[in-house]
Design an enzyme around this catalytic site. Structure first.
Site, PDB file in Angstrom:
ATOM      1  N   HIS A 295      51.242   2.799 136.381  1.00  0.00           N
ATOM      2  CA  HIS A 295      52.134   2.224 136.864  1.00  0.00           C
ATOM      3  C   HIS A 295      52.143   0.550 135.839  1.00  0.00           C
ATOM      4  O   HIS A 295      53.189   0.134 135.586  1.00  0.00           O
ATOM      5  CB  HIS A 295      52.288   1.771 138.255  1.00  0.00           C
ATOM      6  CG  HIS A 295      52.737   2.698 139.259  1.00  0.00           C
ATOM      7  ND1 HIS A 295      52.066   3.030 140.286  1.00  0.00           N
ATOM      8  CD2 HIS A 295      53.802   3.603 138.842  1.00  0.00           C
ATOM      9  CE1 HIS A 295      52.921   3.847 140.835  1.00  0.00           C
ATOM     10  NE2 HIS A 295      54.066   4.507 140.017  1.00  0.00           N
TER      11      HIS A 295
ATOM     12  N   GLU B  32      53.601  28.984 131.636  1.00  0.00           N
ATOM     13  CA  GLU B  32      52.416  27.978 131.331  1.00  0.00           C
ATOM     14  C   GLU B  32      51.247  28.845 131.422  1.00  0.00           C
ATOM     15  O   GLU B  32      50.124  28.337 131.131  1.00  0.00           O
ATOM     16  CB  GLU B  32      52.276  26.712 132.063  1.00  0.00           C
ATOM     17  CG  GLU B  32      52.656  27.242 133.769  1.00  0.00           C
ATOM     18  CD  GLU B  32      52.521  25.777 134.586  1.00  0.00           C
ATOM     19  OE1 GLU B  32      52.316  24.863 134.054  1.00  0.00           O
ATOM     20  OE2 GLU B  32      53.135  26.080 135.577  1.00  0.00           O
TER      21      GLU B  32
ATOM     22  N   ASP C 111      49.471  23.166 129.731  1.00  0.00           N
ATOM     23  CA  ASP C 111      48.707  24.194 130.584  1.00  0.00           C
ATOM     24  C   ASP C 111      48.657  25.394 129.567  1.00  0.00           C
ATOM     25  O   ASP C 111      47.569  25.977 129.384  1.00  0.00           O
ATOM     26  CB  ASP C 111      49.181  24.467 131.789  1.00  0.00           C
ATOM     27  CG  ASP C 111      48.610  23.422 132.871  1.00  0.00           C
ATOM     28  OD1 ASP C 111      47.767  22.920 132.479  1.00  0.00           O
ATOM     29  OD2 ASP C 111      49.230  23.312 134.031  1.00  0.00           O
TER      30      ASP C 111
ATOM     31  N   CYS D   8      58.910  21.306 128.410  1.00  0.00           N
ATOM     32  CA  CYS D   8      58.824  20.181 128.791  1.00  0.00           C
ATOM     33  C   CYS D   8      57.358  19.720 128.692  1.00  0.00           C
ATOM     34  O   CYS D   8      57.068  18.601 129.474  1.00  0.00           O
ATOM     35  CB  CYS D   8      59.026  20.037 130.415  1.00  0.00           C
ATOM     36  SG  CYS D   8      58.125  21.511 131.472  1.00  0.00           S
TER      37      CYS D   8
END
Length: 592
Positions: free
Chosen positions: A200, A442, A466, A513
């Site tokens: 964050h 994946e 992955d 992605c």
């Protein structure tokens, strides 16, 4: 203890916020506050509990005060992170866990807090996904704030007073609240020992557009106040006490990047289309509602991947159907995006903070996780699906199922979705009956039968993080074999190519992605593979679009074929770098 550092000492870290800056160091030497176990008498228990409660109230007051000081609208969008910290401090489960530890073990509040937080952190550390693992840092920041209040009895906020001139903050770590408080009229960058790109703190640094490098390892032990330092957030480099020549070089680079960034943002919303007319959708990978404004600014056409794991990891109880609905509805109501792809739960049951009866496994990463967990715990799965379906009435949501390895799983998932639809229909709830259902590609077995899976799905989305690990049988986190993680390995490229060809033969689209989608070096390969969508970190979008617009699709296909014919991934990458340096000499260093 800092030591005298000679000129041009270079530290390599992780560039978490782009840009280059130069200034004098302000060293924040908070250090870890030492606490010790103290046994207390029975009559002192209530006093310790009151100490903890008062510390929690003070911490909430501090955070409220920080939030009130945020004047910039762009930064205020990230105040949800401070809200999340306050919610944890107000969480009854969290408070009761500490209070119970004080009562049961008859120990001081600091030690009880340490026990409880250690348990939370252990849960987060088990998460394989580095992005989600970083979420545990929020618990750590709350712990540090509480301990500072309990031990020192004073506020723990960053102190901007007394800072003069152009200053760079150097610290072991900075919390999101620390980062929001940085006075940008005085502080021009920061470097910290720990942290990663997905924390964050890093997200806020990027929102502030302040150059920052994390994970330097030991910068706090190498510098002292008033040392001169260059922060290169592009390369993830810190240069301590640079010579005048080096300073001049970086000032020139800073001006070049500033102009380049201005140009990239100016063209961010242009179409992603090659010179000879091949178009690809550019989406963004996100996790929080607050990121929706950012991705619009950086030119995303849609959301290619909305991670939902934090919804589960941030609550003591499992999210309900309506909890899911409220979040996804807000996503769906954004009218500027053409599609929003929601990935269903993608962690193992051992990571859930709620009480779910999951057997212990020797290797959870290859075991009961993602869709495998959802098929076993169908009520958890149905709550999420019902929430997505309800929200689909408000906008273009899509469902993405992770870790599919065989056709039976897909058919079972579709049965469950049909059952959810029937239930909503009986209840008279509106939803999109034609919602698109996609499969994460994946697992190598799924890719190898992609011709069989394609008729069962509306789209594929390739998760390269992955897929590369499973295909090459390596653990990226294992330092002894991480060198084998090669996106250009011939086996990886062949698997992706076959998957795309099988999908297109059945007229369904394929997105990618994984992290390599946002890596400019690989862009011509992604185009050569004829992927329909690339989804990435929003900040990478303008640069990827720029590269796409300057390439020809026919050239990318030729280049892909050349690289597919090369036996070694390293030789393939060398060729790719030379080609990219030829087309984009300002962006690629041929010496690499």
């Amino acid at each position: 203890m800092s030591e005298d550092v000679s000129s041009n000492k270079i530290l390599k870290g992780i560039g978490v916020s782009s840009g280059i800056t130069l200034g004098k160091i302000r060293l924040l030497e908070r250090g870890k506050i030492s606490i010790s176990r103290r046994s207390i008498r029975k009559e002192s228990i209530e006093n310790e509990i009151n100490r903890f409660r008062q510390a929690a109230e003070n911490a909430i007051d501090e955070l409220k005060s920080i939030k009130e000081t945020i004047l910039d609208d762009e930064i205020r969008k990230h105040a949800f992170i401070i809200d999340a910290h306050m919610m944890i401090l107000q969480d009854v489960y969290f408070s009761n866990a500490v209070i119970d530890a004080i009562r049961e073990k008859k120990i001081n509040a600091e030690w009880a807090l340490d026990i409880v937080v250690s348990k939370f952190l252990t849960s987060f550390e088990k998460v394989e996904d580095a992005y989600l693992r970083e979420r545990g840092q929020d618990i750590k920041y709350i712990y540090e704030r509480l301990v500072r209040i309990l031990v020192k009895g004073k506020v723990s906020d960053i102190d901007n007073v007394g800072i003069k001139g152009k200053t760079i903050i150097v610290a072991h770590d900075l919390s999101p609240a620390d980062t929001i408080q940085l006075n940008l009229n005085k502080i021009f960058g920061f470097a910290i020992d720990v942290g990663g790109r997905t924390s964050h703190t890093s997200i806020i640094a990027r929102a502030l557009e302040i150059p920052a490098v994390a994970g330097t390892g030991n910068i706090t032990s190498l510098v002292k106040n008033n040392d001169t330092v260059i922060i290169d957030g592009e390369e993830g480099i810190v240069i301590i006490n640079p010579t005048k020549d080096v300073q001049r070089g970086y000032i020139a680079k800073h001006l070049h990047l500033k102009n380049q960034r201005r140009e990239l943002l100016r063209t961010a919303k242009l179409k992603a289309e090659t010179k000879d007319g091949f178009r690809v959708k550019i989406g963004a990978n996100i996790e929080f509602l607050a990121e929706m404004d950012i991705i619009e600014k950086y030119g995303a056409r849609g959301v290619g991947l909305y991670r939902t794991e934090y919804i589960y990891l941030s609550n003591k109880t499992l999210p309900t159907e309506m909890d899911h609905f409220q979040i996804y509805k807000k996503l769906a109501e954004n009218k500027s995006l053409e599609y929003i792809t929601i990935r269903t739960l993608d962690i193992g049951g051992d990571k859930l903070t709620s009480n779910v009866d999951i057997p212990k496994e020797i290797n959870p990463a290859m075991g009961l996780r993602a869709i495998r967990l959802c098929m076993r715990e169908t009520e958890i799965f149905k709550s999420q699906l019902m929430g997505i379906l309800r929200a689909s009435a408000y906008g273009p949501l899509k469902i993405l199922i992770p870790m599919i390895s065989g056709i039976e799983e897909v058919r079972k998932v579709k049965e469950i979705i049909r059952a959810c639809m029937e239930e909503l229909t009986i209840k008279g709830v509106n939803f999109n009956k034609d919602i698109k259902i996609g499969i994460m590609m994946e697992v190598p077995s799924a890719c190898m039968i992609s011709d069989m899976l394609a008729p069962e799905a509306d789209f594929f989305s390739i998760g390269t993080n992955d897929l590369i690990q499973y295909s090459l049988a390596i653990d990226r986190g294992n330092e002894y074999v991480s060198y084998l993680y090669e996106p250009l390995h011939p086996a990886v490229l062949r698997i992706i190519k076959q998957t795309v060809e099988n999908a297109h033969a059945h007229k369904i689209e394929v997105a990618l992605c994984g992290e390599i989608a946002g890596e400019p070096l690989y862009t011509p390969i992604m185009l050569g593979l004829e992927l329909d969508e690339l989804s990435m970190n929003a900040y990478s979008i303008p640069k990827i679009k720029k590269i796409i617009r300057k390439l020809e699709h026919s050239y990318c296909k030729e280049l892909l074929n050349k690289i597919l014919s090369i036996e070694s991934a390293k030789e393939g990458e060398s060729l790719l770098r030379k080609e990219m340096a030829r087309f984009f000499p300002e962006d690629f260093n041929i010496k690499l």
